[in-house]
Design an enzyme around this catalytic site. Structure first.
Site, short mmCIF file in Angstrom:
data_model
loop_
_atom_site.label_atom_id
_atom_site.label_comp_id
_atom_site.label_asym_id
_atom_site.label_seq_id
_atom_site.Cartn_x
_atom_site.Cartn_y
_atom_site.Cartn_z
N ARG A 80 61.02 -25.25 -3.50
CA ARG A 80 59.93 -24.34 -3.85
C ARG A 80 60.35 -22.87 -3.73
O ARG A 80 59.91 -22.04 -4.52
CB ARG A 80 58.71 -24.64 -2.97
CG ARG A 80 57.48 -23.85 -3.36
CD ARG A 80 56.25 -24.41 -2.67
NE ARG A 80 55.04 -23.75 -3.10
CZ ARG A 80 54.23 -23.10 -2.27
NH1 ARG A 80 54.51 -23.00 -0.99
NH2 ARG A 80 53.13 -22.52 -2.73
N HIS A 84 59.82 -19.97 -6.47
CA HIS A 84 59.09 -18.73 -6.20
C HIS A 84 59.99 -17.51 -6.30
O HIS A 84 59.50 -16.39 -6.47
CB HIS A 84 58.42 -18.81 -4.83
CG HIS A 84 57.19 -19.67 -4.84
ND1 HIS A 84 56.19 -19.57 -3.90
CD2 HIS A 84 56.78 -20.65 -5.70
CE1 HIS A 84 55.24 -20.45 -4.16
NE2 HIS A 84 55.58 -21.12 -5.25
N ASN A 112 52.75 -17.26 -1.30
CA ASN A 112 53.73 -17.46 -0.22
C ASN A 112 53.15 -17.39 1.19
O ASN A 112 53.66 -18.04 2.11
CB ASN A 112 54.84 -16.41 -0.32
CG ASN A 112 55.71 -16.62 -1.55
OD1 ASN A 112 55.81 -17.73 -2.06
ND2 ASN A 112 56.32 -15.56 -2.04
N HIS A 211 56.38 -32.01 -7.30
CA HIS A 211 55.30 -32.35 -6.37
C HIS A 211 55.34 -33.83 -5.98
O HIS A 211 54.37 -34.36 -5.45
CB HIS A 211 53.94 -31.95 -6.96
CG HIS A 211 53.74 -30.47 -7.03
ND1 HIS A 211 52.68 -29.88 -7.67
CD2 HIS A 211 54.49 -29.45 -6.53
CE1 HIS A 211 52.77 -28.55 -7.56
NE2 HIS A 211 53.86 -28.27 -6.89
C1 HEM Z 1 52.97 -25.69 -12.38
C2 HEM Z 1 52.50 -24.82 -11.55
C3 HEM Z 1 52.55 -24.98 -10.06
C4 HEM Z 1 51.52 -24.75 -9.20
C5 HEM Z 1 50.14 -24.25 -9.56
C6 HEM Z 1 51.99 -25.06 -7.88
C7 HEM Z 1 51.23 -24.93 -6.73
C8 HEM Z 1 51.61 -25.38 -5.50
C9 HEM Z 1 50.77 -25.34 -4.33
C10 HEM Z 1 49.37 -24.75 -4.26
C11 HEM Z 1 51.44 -25.94 -3.32
C12 HEM Z 1 50.95 -26.12 -1.89
C13 HEM Z 1 51.17 -24.85 -1.14
C14 HEM Z 1 50.42 -24.79 0.15
O1 HEM Z 1 49.23 -25.11 0.18
O2 HEM Z 1 51.03 -24.37 1.18
C15 HEM Z 1 52.71 -26.33 -3.84
C16 HEM Z 1 53.70 -26.96 -3.11
C17 HEM Z 1 54.93 -27.28 -3.60
N1 HEM Z 1 55.42 -26.95 -4.85
FE1 HEM Z 1 54.34 -26.30 -6.41
N2 HEM Z 1 53.28 -25.50 -7.95
C18 HEM Z 1 53.66 -25.46 -9.26
C19 HEM Z 1 54.92 -25.76 -9.73
C20 HEM Z 1 55.99 -26.11 -8.96
C21 HEM Z 1 57.35 -26.15 -9.39
C22 HEM Z 1 57.83 -25.79 -10.79
C23 HEM Z 1 58.11 -26.55 -8.33
C24 HEM Z 1 59.59 -26.76 -8.22
C25 HEM Z 1 60.42 -26.81 -9.22
C26 HEM Z 1 57.20 -26.77 -7.24
C27 HEM Z 1 57.56 -27.23 -6.00
C28 HEM Z 1 56.70 -27.40 -4.95
C29 HEM Z 1 57.05 -28.08 -3.72
C30 HEM Z 1 58.36 -28.78 -3.45
C31 HEM Z 1 55.94 -27.98 -2.87
C32 HEM Z 1 55.84 -28.48 -1.41
C33 HEM Z 1 56.44 -27.43 -0.51
C34 HEM Z 1 56.48 -27.76 0.97
O3 HEM Z 1 56.10 -28.85 1.38
O4 HEM Z 1 56.89 -26.86 1.74
N3 HEM Z 1 55.94 -26.46 -7.64
N4 HEM Z 1 52.80 -25.99 -5.16
#
Ligand code: HEM
Ligand SMILES: *[C@@H]1O[C@H](CO)[C@@H](O)[C@H](O)[C@H]1NC(C)=O
Ligand SMILES: *[C@@H]1O[C@H](CO)[C@@H](O)[C@H](O)[C@H]1NC(C)=O
Length: 345
Positions: A80, A84, A112, A211
């Site tokens: 992530r 970002h 973030n 995800h």
């Molecule tokens: C398409 C639009 C996307 C949205 C709206 C989005 C949104 C989010 C949100 C809201 C979270 C949870 C954050 C939290 O509550 O702390 C999250 C977690 C995560 N996102 Fe996305 N995301 C998107 C695309 C992506 C992409 C493109 C990747 C990687 C290539 C990605 C990888 C991740 C990962 C791995 C997590 C978990 C992180 C952790 O456990 O520390 N996301 N994302």
């Protein structure tokens, strides 16, 4: 040429004041690679550190392996961070900088704050690399390599990471707030935010497949559970039993930081379960759900990746390379930081 040690090489580039990247590209052209036709076309390539820091990739891999062994979720957090980073000013490690002087850290942005993590792992990789070959491997490249390694270590596909990015001298909190999609953005807005970074619908759906690992805080999906459209009702597209399970972990008020796996079925495994969840109306974030409920091209891709892990893996690897290519700094642009959290002085 083959007898030069990395240390000598490093000293050489410094004492002659030759721009290191130019030197390296010429070097690899002579030594290795008939593929790269221009020494300063600004493109990235996997062999970038082969001579200046031959152990770079193995050092990154070993620190990531240690961190993921200690905390499996770290794999998700590191992937992530690369995302970002790349969506803000391009893949230039701007996300890693702390606030100082006139510089405001992107760590404070909406996507973030209280959420992005893994910074200390990147810093540990950086200090190991500084010992091996000082001021040679950029923090932006560390993020790209750590994302690939994290994918592999959780069971996902591998790919060669194009390298040669350099690190930014600044940040953009506004870019972080505006360019990174929010979980309650409409499908159209999310598509536009990807398109603005040169990524298409195929990239959007495949990359969302990330995800399949990691966690979300309650605050990122609460709206769906209680008051999706302002009518006091939960999101009608959410499986009712799943919604009840989520409400138990995410009360109407309080518990903002409570965590829930993005893929509760196989939360530590990088697989295509995420897409199967979506088809069962069990996507966690609204931004996950809309890929299906929006119908059309994104829904077809979700079906395709739910049916074929191979198709998903192949596209994920390709789209990660594409994301990693978003407007990098190259050549003599930016700098190679000696610590990832601050610019050099
Ligand atoms: C398409 C639009 C996307 C949205 C709206 C989005 C949104 C989010 C949100 C809201 C979270 C949870 C954050 C939290 O509550 O702390 C999250 C977690 C995560 N996102 Fe996305 N995301 C998107 C695309 C992506 C992409 C493109 C990747 C990687 C290539 C990605 C990888 C991740 C990962 C791995 C997590 C978990 C992180 C952790 O456990 O520390 N996301 N994302
Ligand atoms: C999206 O979430 C943000 C942050 O929680 C909130 O301020 C905003 O009102 C929400 N937008 C919509 C359309 O619900
Ligand atoms: C739902 O949201 C609407 C609009 O934001 C608000 O007026 C209403 O009070 C909320 N209802 C509940 C039950 O929270």
């Amino acid at each position: 040429m083959q007898t030069q040690t990395p240390t000598q090489h490093h000293c050489h580039t410094h004492t002659t004041m030759a721009p290191p990247a130019t030197f390296l590209v010429v070097f690899s052209l002579l030594a290795l690679s008939p593929l790269y036709s221009s020494e300063d076309d600004g493109s990235l390539y996997p062999q970038f550190y082969d001579h200046s820091c031959p152990k770079a990739q193995e050092i990154v891999t070993s620190v990531v392996a240690k961190a993921v062994a200690k905390d499996t979720r770290m794999a998700a957090s590191l992937i992530r961070l690369h995302f970002h980073d790349c969506f803000v000013q391009g893949c230039d490690a701007s996300v890693l900088l702390d606030s100082s002087g006139t510089l405001t850290s992107e760590k404070r942005s909406n996507p973030n704050r209280n959420s992005a993590r893994g910074f200390e792992v990147i810093e540990e990789i950086k200090s190991a690399l500084e010992k091996e070959c000082p001021r040679t491997v950029s923090c932006a490249d560390i993020l790209a390599l750590a994302a690939r390694d994290s994918t592999v270590m959780t069971g996902g596909p591998s790919w060669e990471v194009p390298l040669g990015r350099r690190d930014s001298l600044g940040t953009s909190v506004q870019g972080s707030n505006n360019n990174i999609p929010a979980p309650n953005n409409t499908l159209q807005t999310i598509i536009t935010k990807f398109k603005n970074r040169g990524l298409g619908i195929v990239d959007l759906v495949a990359l969302s497949g990330c995800h399949t690992i990691g966690n979300s805080r309650c605050t990122s999906f609460r709206q769906r559970l209680y008051n999706q459209t302002g009518n006091g009702q939960p999101d009608a597209t959410l499986d009712p039993a799943y919604a009840a399970q989520l409400r138990a972990r995410c009360p109407q008020s309080g518990g903002d930081q409570n965590l829930f796996p993005l893929d509760p079925v196989t939360q530590f495994k990088f697989d295509n379960q995420y897409f199967k969840n979506l088809l069962a109306n069990k996507g966690l974030l609204n931004s996950d759900e809309v890929l299906v409920s929006g119908g059309g091209a994104t829904a077809e891709l979700v079906e395709k990746y739910a049916a074929s892990m191979e198709a998903f893996f192949e596209q994920f690897a390709e789209s990660m390379v594409k994301m990693g290519n978003i407007t990098p700094l190259t050549g003599s642009e930016g700098e190679i930081r000696s610590r990832c959290r601050q610019i050099n002085h």
